[in-house]
Write an enzyme that holds these catalytic residues in place. Structure first.
Site, short mmCIF file in Angstrom:
data_model
loop_
_atom_site.label_atom_id
_atom_site.label_comp_id
_atom_site.label_asym_id
_atom_site.label_seq_id
_atom_site.Cartn_x
_atom_site.Cartn_y
_atom_site.Cartn_z
N ASP A 26 11.90 7.49 -14.96
CA ASP A 26 12.27 7.50 -13.54
C ASP A 26 11.49 8.56 -12.76
O ASP A 26 11.14 9.61 -13.31
CB ASP A 26 13.77 7.77 -13.44
CG ASP A 26 14.31 7.51 -12.05
OD1 ASP A 26 13.65 6.79 -11.27
OD2 ASP A 26 15.40 8.01 -11.73
N ASN A 74 15.98 -4.17 -10.78
CA ASN A 74 14.73 -3.80 -10.09
C ASN A 74 14.12 -4.95 -9.28
O ASN A 74 13.23 -4.73 -8.45
CB ASN A 74 13.68 -3.27 -11.08
CG ASN A 74 13.96 -1.87 -11.58
OD1 ASN A 74 13.57 -1.48 -12.68
ND2 ASN A 74 14.65 -1.06 -10.77
C1 FPP Z 1 11.43 4.04 -11.93
O1 FPP Z 1 10.90 4.96 -10.98
C2 FPP Z 1 10.34 3.37 -12.60
C3 FPP Z 1 10.17 2.00 -12.65
C4 FPP Z 1 11.12 1.06 -12.03
C5 FPP Z 1 9.00 1.41 -13.32
C6 FPP Z 1 8.63 2.04 -14.64
C7 FPP Z 1 7.40 1.37 -15.15
C8 FPP Z 1 6.35 2.01 -15.70
C9 FPP Z 1 6.32 3.47 -15.91
C10 FPP Z 1 5.19 1.20 -16.19
C11 FPP Z 1 5.31 1.02 -17.68
C12 FPP Z 1 4.29 0.09 -18.19
C13 FPP Z 1 4.45 -0.65 -19.31
C14 FPP Z 1 3.35 -1.54 -19.75
C15 FPP Z 1 5.68 -0.62 -20.12
P1 FPP Z 1 11.29 4.78 -9.45
O2 FPP Z 1 10.32 3.86 -8.82
O3 FPP Z 1 12.71 4.34 -9.33
O4 FPP Z 1 11.11 6.25 -8.92
P2 FPP Z 1 11.92 6.90 -7.70
O5 FPP Z 1 13.34 7.04 -8.18
O6 FPP Z 1 11.23 8.21 -7.53
O7 FPP Z 1 11.79 6.00 -6.52
#
Ligand code: FPP
Length: 249
Positions: A26, A74
């Site tokens: 996250d 998501n």
């Molecule tokens: C949450 O951060 C993150 C995600 C919803 C996506 C996670 C995906 C990756 C790290 C890519 C992984 C790749 C593979 C191939 C497995 P957020 O967007 O909710 O962050 P925020 O809370 O700061 O908005």
């Protein structure tokens, strides 16, 4: 994060290591926003870090790593962000297919992957096929995963077995439910790490995490380094796991 005595940092080889680590990746969006970049730039850095931390876990002897890449919730995000994430999954799964083969990492997927585009599903199929030859760390990538949805599927499958007469209702126990989850046959997570400063479990491994140790860290996922992981492992080594019992004196 809790403080760990210094002398323990000196000899990490003696620590009890968790067999199964879960990570809620996250903080990508905030990482990007703080730099005036689009959220997709944060996901890209997050995906790079996913590879780095997965390789590191394998090298230090973690046997199972589960990463939360995309939840059933998501899909509520803006279409552009979802598109960017799907592109990243394709790119980084292709890269992982080659690099993790060298590292002997076995990739598996948790969640309903049948909703993804046909090319992403094909890549998932190839990745799972390649994993059959590997013997190193099991890397579960949770994509379109939600703990509640996983339990609903398990309940439906168990009901179908009862209806067909293959299973007696009174034979159903906790082990039966575990066998119908996406993690069937794997140990429950010992340690779940959530970077980004949020104190939630967000539908991650609901059943499996019953006795997991949680560690919430105030660092955004793209900034999370192998040393941060080591700090989490140090903290885990100091936890007193009782599983509902008492500490022997
Ligand atoms: C949450 O951060 C993150 C995600 C919803 C996506 C996670 C995906 C990756 C790290 C890519 C992984 C790749 C593979 C191939 C497995 P957020 O967007 O909710 O962050 P925020 O809370 O700061 O908005």
């Amino acid at each position: 994060m809790e403080q760990v005595p210094n002398q323990n940092r000196a000899d990490r080889s003696q620590r009890p290591l968790p067999r199964h680590v879960g990570i809620i990746m996250d903080g990508n969006g905030r990482w990007a926003q703080r730099r005036g970049l689009p959220r997709s730039a944060g996901h890209k850095e997050g995906a790079k870090n996913f590879k780095r931390i997965a390789k590191y876990c394998n090298r230090i002897g973690i046997q199972y790593l589960t990463v939360y890449a995309f939840s059933t919730e998501n899909w509520k995000r803006p279409a552009l962000e979802i598109k960017a994430l799907m592109l990243l999954f394709k790119q980084y799964l292709k890269e992982a297919l080659d690099e993790f083969e060298e590292e002997n990492i076995q990739i598996r997927f948790l969640g309903d992957t049948s909703v993804f585009s046909s090319d992403l599903q094909e890549l998932i199929r190839q990745t799972q096929e390649a994993a059959k030859k590997q013997t190193g760390m099991v890397l579960n990538i949770a994509m379109n995963y939600g703990g509640r949805a996983e339990l609903v599927s398990a309940v439906k499958a168990i009901c179908a077995k009862v209806t067909s007469g293959e299973l007696e209702q009174n034979e159903i126990d906790e082990a039966t439910i575990s066998q119908y989850l996406d993690t069937a046959g794997q140990p429950d997570p010992d340690l779940i790490i959530r970077p980004s400063g949020e104190y939630r479990t967000s539908n991650f491994l609901l059943w499996q995490s019953a006795y997991a140790e949680y560690l919430f860290m105030d660092i955004l996922w793209p900034d999370f380094t192998p040393e941060n992981l080591e700090e989490a492992l140090d903290a885990y080594a100091h936890r007193n796991r009782r599983f509902g019992g008492v500490t022997p004196v």
